[in-house]
Design a protein around this motif. Structure first.
Motif, PDB file in Angstrom:
ATOM      1  N   SER A  74     -18.146  41.809 -37.929  1.00 10.99           N
ATOM      2  CA  SER A  74     -18.700  40.989 -39.640  1.00 10.99           C
ATOM      3  C   SER A  74     -17.040  41.860 -40.213  1.00 10.99           C
ATOM      4  N   GLY A  75     -16.857  42.589 -40.156  1.00 13.07           N
ATOM      5  CA  GLY A  75     -15.227  42.775 -40.841  1.00 13.07           C
ATOM      6  C   GLY A  75     -14.512  41.997 -40.409  1.00 13.07           C
ATOM      7  N   LEU A  76     -14.061  41.286 -39.118  1.00 12.93           N
ATOM      8  CA  LEU A  76     -13.108  40.444 -38.499  1.00 12.93           C
ATOM      9  C   LEU A  76     -13.361  38.788 -39.658  1.00 12.93           C
ATOM     10  N   THR A  77     -14.677  38.563 -39.711  1.00 13.48           N
ATOM     11  CA  THR A  77     -15.191  36.995 -39.809  1.00 13.48           C
ATOM     12  C   THR A  77     -16.169  36.734 -40.070  1.00 13.48           C
ATOM     13  N   GLU A  78     -16.399  35.517 -40.835  1.00 12.57           N
ATOM     14  CA  GLU A  78     -17.872  35.588 -41.593  1.00 12.57           C
ATOM     15  C   GLU A  78     -19.093  34.838 -40.542  1.00 12.57           C
ATOM     16  N   TYR A  79     -17.967  34.528 -39.008  1.00 14.66           N
ATOM     17  CA  TYR A  79     -18.966  33.673 -38.176  1.00 14.66           C
ATOM     18  C   TYR A  79     -18.816  34.856 -36.537  1.00 14.66           C
ATOM     19  N   TRP A  80     -19.141  35.836 -37.292  1.00 10.14           N
ATOM     20  CA  TRP A  80     -19.490  37.084 -36.067  1.00 10.14           C
ATOM     21  C   TRP A  80     -20.224  36.400 -35.422  1.00 10.14           C
ATOM     22  N   GLN A  81     -21.306  36.536 -35.473  1.00  8.43           N
ATOM     23  CA  GLN A  81     -22.266  35.419 -34.578  1.00  8.43           C
ATOM     24  C   GLN A  81     -22.103  34.908 -33.305  1.00  8.43           C
ATOM     25  N   VAL A  82     -20.674  34.069 -33.745  1.00 14.67           N
ATOM     26  CA  VAL A  82     -20.313  33.078 -32.992  1.00 14.67           C
ATOM     27  C   VAL A  82     -19.239  33.596 -31.940  1.00 14.67           C
ATOM     28  N   ILE A  83     -18.896  35.205 -32.341  1.00  9.10           N
ATOM     29  CA  ILE A  83     -18.859  35.992 -30.983  1.00  9.10           C
ATOM     30  C   ILE A  83     -19.372  37.159 -30.582  1.00  9.10           C
ATOM     31  N   LEU A  84     -20.128  37.561 -31.172  1.00  5.73           N
ATOM     32  CA  LEU A  84     -21.540  38.240 -30.802  1.00  5.73           C
ATOM     33  C   LEU A  84     -22.377  37.685 -29.734  1.00  5.73           C
ATOM     34  N   GLY A  85     -22.989  36.658 -29.948  1.00  5.24           N
ATOM     35  CA  GLY A  85     -23.292  35.723 -28.950  1.00  5.24           C
ATOM     36  C   GLY A  85     -22.828  35.106 -27.520  1.00  5.24           C
ATOM     37  N   PRO A  86     -21.631  34.988 -26.963  1.00  5.82           N
ATOM     38  CA  PRO A  86     -21.455  34.830 -25.906  1.00  5.82           C
ATOM     39  C   PRO A  86     -21.337  36.254 -25.425  1.00  5.82           C
ATOM     40  N   LEU A  87     -21.023  37.215 -25.943  1.00  2.22           N
ATOM     41  CA  LEU A  87     -20.366  38.721 -25.791  1.00  2.22           C
ATOM     42  C   LEU A  87     -22.213  39.635 -24.704  1.00  2.22           C
ATOM     43  N   LEU A  88     -23.456  38.891 -25.753  1.00 10.39           N
ATOM     44  CA  LEU A  88     -24.388  39.149 -25.169  1.00 10.39           C
ATOM     45  C   LEU A  88     -24.462  38.050 -23.814  1.00 10.39           C
ATOM     46  N   LEU A  89     -24.060  37.298 -23.808  1.00 10.89           N
ATOM     47  CA  LEU A  89     -24.835  35.589 -22.804  1.00 10.89           C
ATOM     48  C   LEU A  89     -23.859  36.908 -21.340  1.00 10.89           C
ATOM     49  N   ALA A  90     -22.677  37.088 -21.666  1.00  9.11           N
ATOM     50  CA  ALA A  90     -21.907  37.832 -20.588  1.00  9.11           C
ATOM     51  C   ALA A  90     -22.284  39.018 -20.124  1.00  9.11           C
ATOM     52  N   VAL A  91     -22.725  39.449 -20.954  1.00 13.55           N
ATOM     53  CA  VAL A  91     -23.879  41.175 -20.073  1.00 13.55           C
ATOM     54  C   VAL A  91     -25.063  40.382 -19.337  1.00 13.55           C
ATOM     55  N   VAL A  92     -25.920  39.950 -20.463  1.00  5.86           N
ATOM     56  CA  VAL A  92     -27.157  39.156 -19.595  1.00  5.86           C
ATOM     57  C   VAL A  92     -26.868  38.717 -17.566  1.00  5.86           C
ATOM     58  N   LEU A  93     -25.674  38.145 -17.999  1.00  6.61           N
ATOM     59  CA  LEU A  93     -25.150  36.943 -16.517  1.00  6.61           C
ATOM     60  C   LEU A  93     -24.840  38.360 -15.486  1.00  6.61           C
ATOM     61  N   PHE A  94     -23.585  38.620 -16.109  1.00  2.00           N
ATOM     62  CA  PHE A  94     -22.652  39.337 -14.949  1.00  2.00           C
ATOM     63  C   PHE A  94     -23.391  40.717 -14.826  1.00  2.00           C
ATOM     64  N   ALA A  95     -24.213  41.863 -15.960  1.00  2.00           N
ATOM     65  CA  ALA A  95     -24.043  42.731 -16.012  1.00  2.00           C
ATOM     66  C   ALA A  95     -25.994  43.034 -15.756  1.00  2.00           C
ATOM     67  N   VAL A 106     -32.263  45.102 -23.673  1.00  2.00           N
ATOM     68  CA  VAL A 106     -31.357  44.123 -22.507  1.00  2.00           C
ATOM     69  C   VAL A 106     -29.428  44.498 -22.744  1.00  2.00           C
ATOM     70  N   LEU A 107     -28.839  44.590 -23.480  1.00  2.00           N
ATOM     71  CA  LEU A 107     -28.004  45.411 -23.535  1.00  2.00           C
ATOM     72  C   LEU A 107     -27.466  46.384 -22.968  1.00  2.00           C
ATOM     73  N   GLY A 108     -28.388  47.385 -23.295  1.00  2.00           N
ATOM     74  CA  GLY A 108     -28.271  48.826 -22.614  1.00  2.00           C
ATOM     75  C   GLY A 108     -28.595  49.332 -21.672  1.00  2.00           C
ATOM     76  N   GLY A 109     -29.334  47.796 -20.880  1.00  2.00           N
ATOM     77  CA  GLY A 109     -30.325  48.405 -19.469  1.00  2.00           C
ATOM     78  C   GLY A 109     -31.740  48.909 -19.990  1.00  2.00           C
ATOM     79  N   MET A 110     -32.702  47.799 -19.411  1.00  2.00           N
ATOM     80  CA  MET A 110     -34.321  48.376 -19.082  1.00  2.00           C
ATOM     81  C   MET A 110     -34.374  48.586 -18.027  1.00  2.00           C
ATOM     82  N   GLY A 111     -35.244  49.872 -18.088  1.00  2.00           N
ATOM     83  CA  GLY A 111     -36.129  50.681 -17.555  1.00  2.00           C
ATOM     84  C   GLY A 111     -35.045  51.254 -16.956  1.00  2.00           C
ATOM     85  N   THR A 112     -34.010  52.000 -17.830  1.00  2.00           N
ATOM     86  CA  THR A 112     -33.557  53.076 -17.806  1.00  2.00           C
ATOM     87  C   THR A 112     -34.223  54.105 -18.763  1.00  2.00           C
TER      88      THR A 112
END
Lengths: 315, 255
Positions: A280-301, A255-261
Motif C-alpha cells: 500500500s506504500g507502493l501503489t493505491e492498487y496494492w490489492q491487485v498485487i496481493l491477490g495473485p500472490l495469495l493465489l500463488a501460495v494457495v496453488l503452489f505451496a 491458509v497463507l501461513g499454513g493450516m494444521g500447524t
C-alpha cells in the motif's frame, strides 16, 4: 527424531526473537508507528491462531470468527463507557460472553457441514454486526471511543505502549502453547479425527459433536481475548471491527501461513499484514498485487508458508 | 441353545416404494461366525446400516447382549462392544496406522476431555494398538501414513481397529472387497484365527470364503430372509440356489 536445529525451526526462532525485540528497535529509531503496527499484527495473529484451532485442526471453516473480536472489544468499550475500567472485570466479562456466544453459534452451526457451516457462521456474525450498528447508546455505526484502557492497578499499565506490546506478545505465545498442547492431547486427536473422518469416529465410539463444540468454544474464547486487546490497542471499537471481511482476513492468514500447524497462522498474519503495509506504500492498487500472490501460495505451496519452511528441512 | 448375542426381529426399512429390509429376523449366537449373503440389491448394506445405527428402521427391533439397541446412536453401540469395519475403506487417511488404531482404543478408554497430556505418549493407548496391529500383521507399518498404504493393508487396518476395542461382536462389511487372491487368502486365515474368540457377523460376496468360514449363513433376497442355516443346508436349499448360488457359480466357473 528430527534435529531441533533444522531450517524451519531456525526461521521460526529468528522471527520470535525479532518480535521480542521490536519495542527495543522502535524505541531506538524513535518510530512509534512500527510498534503500533506490530502490536496490531500480534493481536490479529492471536485471532488467527484461535481460528486455526477449529479450521486447520478441526476442519470447521468458520466465516464469522471476527464476531468474537467485536464482542471482546464491545465488552471493553461498553463497560468503559459505563465507568467500569477495571481490567479484572472487563476481561473476564469479555471472555465469558465470547464463550457463551460460541456455545450458541456452535450449537447450531455444528449440526451442519461444509458450505452450510460456513454460511451459518457468517449469518451469526452478520447478526452480531448489525446488533453493533444498532447500539445507538454506544455509537451505533460510528463506533465508540475508549478513553481509558483496561486498568490493572499497580500490576501493569497498558497505556504504556511497550508494556502493552509485551502483554499482547505474551498472550500470543500462551495461545500458541495452549493450542499446541490441545492438538496433541486426547482431545486434540478426537478433533482431528473428526476432521479426517467423522463417520468413522462415531463408529468407533466417539460422540464427536460435543468435542467439536468444546473446541469451537475454546477458539471463540481466545479470539474474544484478542478482541479485548484490539480495542485497547486502537482505543476504539466499532461494528467495522467485526465486518465479514475481517473474518475473511483471518482465514487468509491461517491458509497463507499454513493450516494444521500451530505456528502457521502467526507466520500468515505477519506475511499478510506486512505485505499489505509494504504494497500500500507502493501503489493505491496494492490489492491487485496481493491477490495473485495469495493465489500463488494457495496453488503452489499447499502447506502455506510453514509448509514451505518444512520442505526446506527435507532438502 | 445359549441366549443369542444379536437378535433381529421384524426389521423393516422402506425407501419410498422399495422395501430394503422386509421383516428381517435372525439371531447370532455367541462365538458364532454368521455370514450374510445375497445378490446385489438384496439389502445387505441397509441391514448393516441399521445394525450400526446409521439408519433408523421403520419397524422391528434389534437386541444386542439382551439390550434393545434399536434407537441407540452409533457411538453408543460401539461402546457396548459392537465393532464394525466398513465396506468402502473408511480410515483416518492423514494419520499413521498406529494413530488410527490408538484412536479406536481411546474411544473406549473413558471420555476424551483431556486437554494437556500428549496422547501419543500414553502407553495405555499405544500398547493395545500395537497388539492389534501385530494381530493383523501390520506391526512393521505402524508408523506409515495410512494414505500411503495399499488397499489390502487398509482392509487389515479396518480389522485391527475393530479388534483394538476388545469388542463382543465384530461386524465385517465385505472385508475381502477389492482384494487380490493372495490378500484374500491371508484375510481368510486371519478370520479363521479370530473365529471362536469373537462373535462375527460377516457380510461377504466371496462365496468360497463364506462357505469355508461360516457356522451359519443367512441368505437375503429383496430384503427378505429366504434361508438361515448351516452352510451344508443352505447349499442344498433350492430357493437359494435359484436366487443366488447358481448364478454365482456360473460366474466363477465361466467368468
Amino acid at each position: 527424531m528430527r534435529a531441533l536445529a533444522n531450517p524451519r525451526n531456525l526461521v521460526v526462532a529468528a522471527i520470535l526473537i525479532f518480535l521480542a525485540l521490536v519495542p527495543v528497535y522502535a524505541q531506538a529509531r524513535a518510530n512509534p508507528y512500527l510498534l503500533s503496527l506490530f502490536t496490531r499484527i500480534i493481536i490479529l495473529a492471536m485471532a488467527a491462531v484461535s481460528l486455526n484451532l477449529i479450521m486447520g485442526f478441526g476442519g470447521m471453516v468458520s466465516f464469522g470468527h471476527a464476531a468474537y473480536i467485536g464482542l471482546g472489544g464491545y465488552a471493553v468499550g461498553i463497560l468503559a463507557q459505563e465507568g467500569i475500567t477495571a481490567g479484572l472485570v472487563q476481561w473476564p466479562v469479555a471472555i465469558v460472553t465470547s464463550a457463551l456466544l460460541a456455545v450458541v453459534i456452535g450449537a447450531f452451526s455444528l449440526r451442519t457441514r461444509g458450505v452450510y457451516f460456513i454460511m451459518i457462521t457468517l449469518a451469526f456474525a452478520q447478526m452480531i454486526y448489525y446488533v453493533g450498528v444498532g447500539l445507538e447508546r454506544y455509537g451505533g455505526d460510528d463506533g465508540l471511543s475508549i478513553d481509558r484502557r483496561s486498568q490493572f492497578g499497580g500490576l501493569f499499565n497498558l497505556s504504556n505502549r511497550t508494556v502493552f506490546y509485551y502483554v499482547c506478545f505474551g498472550l500470543l505465545l500462551a495461545s500458541v502453547y495452549l493450542v499446541w498442547r490441545l492438538v496433541n492431547s486426547r482431545f486434540g486427536l478426537v478433533i482431528q479425527g473428526a476432521r479426517s473422518n467423522d463417520r468413522r469416529m462415531r463408529a468407533i465410539g466417539f460422540p464427536t459433536y460435543r468435542y467439536r463444540l468444546v473446541c469451537f468454544v475454546i477458539a471463540g474464547t481466545i479470539c474474544g481475548l484478542a478482541g479485548v486487546l484490539l480495542a485497547n490497542h486502537t482505543d476504539f471499537i466499532s461494528p467495522a471491527t467485526m465486518h465479514w471481511t475481517r473474518s475473511g482476513d483471518l482465514i487468509v492468514m491461517a491458509v497463507l501461513g499454513g493450516m494444521g500447524t500451530v505456528l502457521g497462522p502467526v507466520l500468515g498474519a505477519l506475511a499478510l499484514l506486512l505485505l499489505e503495509e509494504a504494497l500500500s506504500g507502493l501503489t493505491e492498487y496494492w490489492q491487485v498485487i496481493l491477490g495473485p500472490l495469495l493465489l500463488a501460495v494457495v496453488l503452489f505451496a499447499r502447506g502455506g508458508i510453514d509448509g514451505m519452511l518444512a520442505s526446506l528441512n527435507r532438502a | 441353545m445359549p441366549e443369542p448375542l444379536l437378535e433381529i426381529d421384524g426389521l423393516t426399512k422402506r425407501f419410498g416404494g422399495v422395501v430394503a429390509s422386509d421383516g428381517i429376523r435372525l439371531a447370532v449366537a455367541p462365538g458364532e461366525l454368521h455370514a450374510i449373503i445375497g445378490p446385489n440389491g438384496a439389502g445387505k448394506t441397509t441391514l448393516i446400516g441399521q445394525l450400526t445405527g446409521e439408519l433408523a428402521p421403520d419397524a422391528g427391533r434389534i437386541r444386542f447382549g439382551g439390550t434393545d439397541i434399536t434407537r441407540l446412536p452409533a457411538h453408543r453401540r460401539s461402546l457396548m462392544g459392537l465393532a464394525r469395519s466398513f465396506q468402502i475403506t473408511s480410515l483416518f487417511l492423514d494419520f499413521t496406522a498406529l494413530d488410527n488404531v490408538a484412536l479406536a482404543v481411546q474411544a473406549h478408554a473413558g471420555h476424551s476431555f483431556r486437554f494437556w497430556r500428549n496422547a501419543r505418549r500414553e502407553r495405555a493407548l499405544r500398547e493395545p494398538a500395537h497388539k492389534a496391529l501385530a494381530r493383523v500383521g501390520l506391526v512393521e507399518r505402524a508408523h506409515c501414513i495410512v494414505a500411503s498404504m495399499s488397499h489390502g493393508e487398509h482392509r487389515q487396518l479396518e480389522i485391527a481397529m475393530g479388534l483394538a476395542t476388545a469388542p463382543r461382536m465384530l461386524l465385517l462389511d465385505e472385508p475381502m472387497a477389492g482384494m487380490g487372491p493372495e490378500e484374500s487368502q491371508r484375510m481368510v486365515a486371519l478370520l479363521r484365527e479370530l473365529k471362536g474368540e469373537l462373535t462375527i457377523l460377516l457380510v461377504e460376496h466371496d462365496m468360497e470364503a463364506v462357505f469355508a468360514l461360516a457356522d451359519r449363513i443367512t441368505v437375503l433376497v429383496y430384503g427378505r430372509v429366504i434361508a438361515s442355516d448351516t452352510p451344508a443346508v443352505v447349499r442344498l436349499n433350492a430357493e437359494v440356489r435359484q436366487a443366488y448360488l447358481g448364478e454365482q457359480e456360473a460366474v466363477i466357473r465361466h467368468g
